[in-house]
Design a protein around this motif. Structure first.
Motif, PDB file in Angstrom:
ATOM      1  N   GLU A   1     -12.107   5.463 -29.946  1.00  0.00           N
ATOM      2  CA  GLU A   1     -10.683   6.247 -29.328  1.00  0.00           C
ATOM      3  C   GLU A   1     -10.677   7.656 -29.879  1.00  0.00           C
ATOM      4  O   GLU A   1     -10.198   8.507 -29.285  1.00  0.00           O
ATOM      5  CB  GLU A   1      -9.313   5.567 -29.464  1.00  0.00           C
ATOM      6  N   ASP A   2     -11.160   7.785 -31.128  1.00  0.00           N
ATOM      7  CA  ASP A   2     -11.001   9.100 -31.941  1.00  0.00           C
ATOM      8  C   ASP A   2     -12.156  10.044 -31.285  1.00  0.00           C
ATOM      9  O   ASP A   2     -12.044  11.269 -31.591  1.00  0.00           O
ATOM     10  CB  ASP A   2     -11.014   9.044 -33.399  1.00  0.00           C
ATOM     11  N   LYS A   3     -12.810   9.572 -30.491  1.00  0.00           N
ATOM     12  CA  LYS A   3     -13.926  10.505 -29.949  1.00  0.00           C
ATOM     13  C   LYS A   3     -13.747  10.786 -28.494  1.00  0.00           C
ATOM     14  O   LYS A   3     -14.650  11.756 -27.899  1.00  0.00           O
ATOM     15  CB  LYS A   3     -15.298   9.980 -30.230  1.00  0.00           C
ATOM     16  N   LEU A   4     -12.517  10.194 -27.913  1.00  0.00           N
ATOM     17  CA  LEU A   4     -12.453  10.405 -26.530  1.00  0.00           C
ATOM     18  C   LEU A   4     -11.454  11.591 -26.300  1.00  0.00           C
ATOM     19  O   LEU A   4     -10.409  11.729 -26.694  1.00  0.00           O
ATOM     20  CB  LEU A   4     -11.886   9.066 -26.015  1.00  0.00           C
ATOM     21  N   ARG A   5     -11.847  12.606 -25.479  1.00  0.00           N
ATOM     22  CA  ARG A   5     -10.967  13.594 -24.991  1.00  0.00           C
ATOM     23  C   ARG A   5     -10.862  13.863 -23.583  1.00  0.00           C
ATOM     24  O   ARG A   5     -12.109  14.086 -22.965  1.00  0.00           O
ATOM     25  CB  ARG A   5     -11.255  14.944 -25.829  1.00  0.00           C
ATOM     26  N   VAL A   6      -9.769  14.151 -22.894  1.00  0.00           N
ATOM     27  CA  VAL A   6      -9.739  14.305 -21.408  1.00  0.00           C
ATOM     28  C   VAL A   6      -9.906  16.021 -21.396  1.00  0.00           C
ATOM     29  O   VAL A   6      -9.310  16.582 -22.110  1.00  0.00           O
ATOM     30  CB  VAL A   6      -8.255  13.954 -20.881  1.00  0.00           C
ATOM     31  N   HIS A   7     -10.832  16.230 -20.369  1.00  0.00           N
ATOM     32  CA  HIS A   7     -11.307  17.718 -20.039  1.00  0.00           C
ATOM     33  C   HIS A   7     -11.532  17.700 -18.444  1.00  0.00           C
ATOM     34  O   HIS A   7     -12.325  17.090 -17.899  1.00  0.00           O
ATOM     35  CB  HIS A   7     -12.299  18.138 -20.848  1.00  0.00           C
ATOM     36  N   TYR A   8     -10.296  18.117 -17.712  1.00  0.00           N
ATOM     37  CA  TYR A   8     -10.607  18.595 -16.459  1.00  0.00           C
ATOM     38  C   TYR A   8     -11.564  19.652 -16.048  1.00  0.00           C
ATOM     39  O   TYR A   8     -11.678  20.752 -16.716  1.00  0.00           O
ATOM     40  CB  TYR A   8      -9.347  18.733 -15.812  1.00  0.00           C
ATOM     41  N   THR A   9     -12.413  19.341 -15.121  1.00  0.00           N
ATOM     42  CA  THR A   9     -13.628  20.309 -14.707  1.00  0.00           C
ATOM     43  C   THR A   9     -13.117  21.566 -14.148  1.00  0.00           C
ATOM     44  O   THR A   9     -13.613  22.585 -14.624  1.00  0.00           O
ATOM     45  CB  THR A   9     -14.569  19.756 -13.817  1.00  0.00           C
TER      46      THR A   9
END
Length: 388
Positions: free
Chosen positions: A167-175
């Motif tokens: 979980e600590d490596k997950l990041r939301v990034h919208y294209t």
């Protein structure tokens, strides 16, 4: 200038425009494409990719699969190393073995973009699909080796957590989308008040059959309503037969270049893409076409599904129904086909919403900041470099 290695195992399907739209917006990093094999229909890239194999012959496909299982190809790694990349940006969880092998061979940091693939399926489903089995073999190494996992939506982030990703490596990034390509023309063209538009692959989870059933209901009160479908895929023959059975006037246009899609977005009254969740877990990860449609002033209608809820403002720039409720889907289509005030409000607010939240130039600047962050935090595993 720093260099990013942009990797996808198939380089590059014509439908995966979300990758080059970002690459073309890079300003502080120079891109180098790499992959294992060409796609069946390839997107015209601005620069030639480095490929493990240059064709789709049986021999080449066997070679691709061998690499996906073993990660062994010193010659391929040497060709990539000659470009001196500072970071690897790989796409799709299915490329786990390839991405880990390249990152290890070059001793560079790695980001992997989760776009709606293996992370959405149970292990039982993955084991049932031969193409997914290498992912299971490499999965734990992927979780350890990747510096960061970019998720195309909050929905995909949740699915990745459920699948065991750290979980600590997950990041939301919208294209984001290229706003210059998706801005309405001046003077504003006249729209067809009865035209509903679908753009996307014609595969089961995209819900084309749901749209046709909704259109049949729409036509009971609006007999002039018709549908245009842009895209192709394995579900097309079924949809063509269903359209004929339901007597819904539907123009199946096949896959079209961006300029033609844009002209249809300007012409249509409503956009509809009612994706659904399949039994194996397949869902819509995000849906860039929804932001593209709104950018062109088109209200959007869909199901409350996957990442689609993040592409729009329900009740303001579009309307959502519960999955498989094509009666409500039809009512929502009629709202924008028949009620001018609702259409005008969604039309204006949709364009504003996308400009403020999904401009690819802004999103790519943020992506390059992420690249710098990951590079700065990376500790090389070894000092020895690959001989080139």
């Amino acid at each position: 200038m720093k260099r990013v290695l942009v990797f996808a195992e198939r380089m590059l399907p014509s439908t995966q425009t979300f990758i080059p739209v970002v690459v073309d917006a890079l300003t502080t990093f120079s891109p180098q494409y790499a992959g294992l094999i060409p796609a069946e229909k390839n997107y015209p890239l601005n620069s030639a990719p480095i490929l493990l194999t240059s064709d789709r012959s049986l021999r080449s496909r066997v070679r691709r699969e061998a690499y996906r299982w073993t990660g062994a190809s010193p010659a391929f790694h040497r060709r990539i190393a000659k470009t001196n990349p500072d970071i690897l940006h790989a796409h799709f969880a299915e490329s786990a073995g390839s991405a880990v092998s390249i990152a290890k061979a070059l001793d560079i940091p790695m980001i992997l973009h989760l776009r709606g693939g293996a992370e959405m399926h149970s292990d039982d489903v993955l084991r049932s699909k031969l193409f997914q089995r290498p992912y299971l073999r490499w999965r734990e190494q992927l979780w350890q080796r990747a510096s960061l996992f970019l998720c195309v939506s909050e929905f995909i982030r949740r699915k990745a957590i459920e699948a065991g990703f750290p979980e600590d490596k997950l990041r939301v990034h919208y294209t984001g989308i290229e706003m210059s390509r998706f801005t309405r023309s001046e003077p504003v063209p006249e729209r067809d008040r009865n035209l509903v538009l679908y753009v996307g692959r014609l595969v089961k989870y995209k819900g084309g059959d749901q749209l046709l059933r909704a259109m049949q209901i729409v036509r009971r009160t609006n007999p002039e309503a018709r549908l245009a479908v842009i895209g192709d895929g394995e579900f097309r023959a079924h949809l063509e037969a269903l359209a004929a059975e339901l007597q819904v006037p539907t123009e199946f246009l096949g896959e079209k270049p961006a300029g033609v899609v844009r002209s249809w977005l300007e012409r249509a009254r409503v956009f509809c893409g009612p994706s659904v969740t399949l039994e194996d877990g397949m869902s819509e990860a995000f849906g860039n076409v929804f932001t593209e449609a709104q950018a062109m002033g088109l209200p959007v209608v869909s199901y409350r599904h996957g990442g689609i809820t993040e592409t729009m403002l329900d009740g303001k720039t579009g309307l959502l129904a519960d999955e498989y409720d094509y009666q409500t889907l039809a009512a929502n289509l009629n709202t924008y086909l028949r009620h001018e005030q609702a259409w005008e409000s969604a039309h204006e607010l949709g364009m504003q919403w996308v400009r403020e939240n999904f401009d690819v130039r802004v999103q790519t600047r943020r992506l390059e900041e992420i690249y710098d962050e990951v590079i700065a935090a990376y500790a090389p595993r070894r000092r020895k470099t690959i001989a080139v």
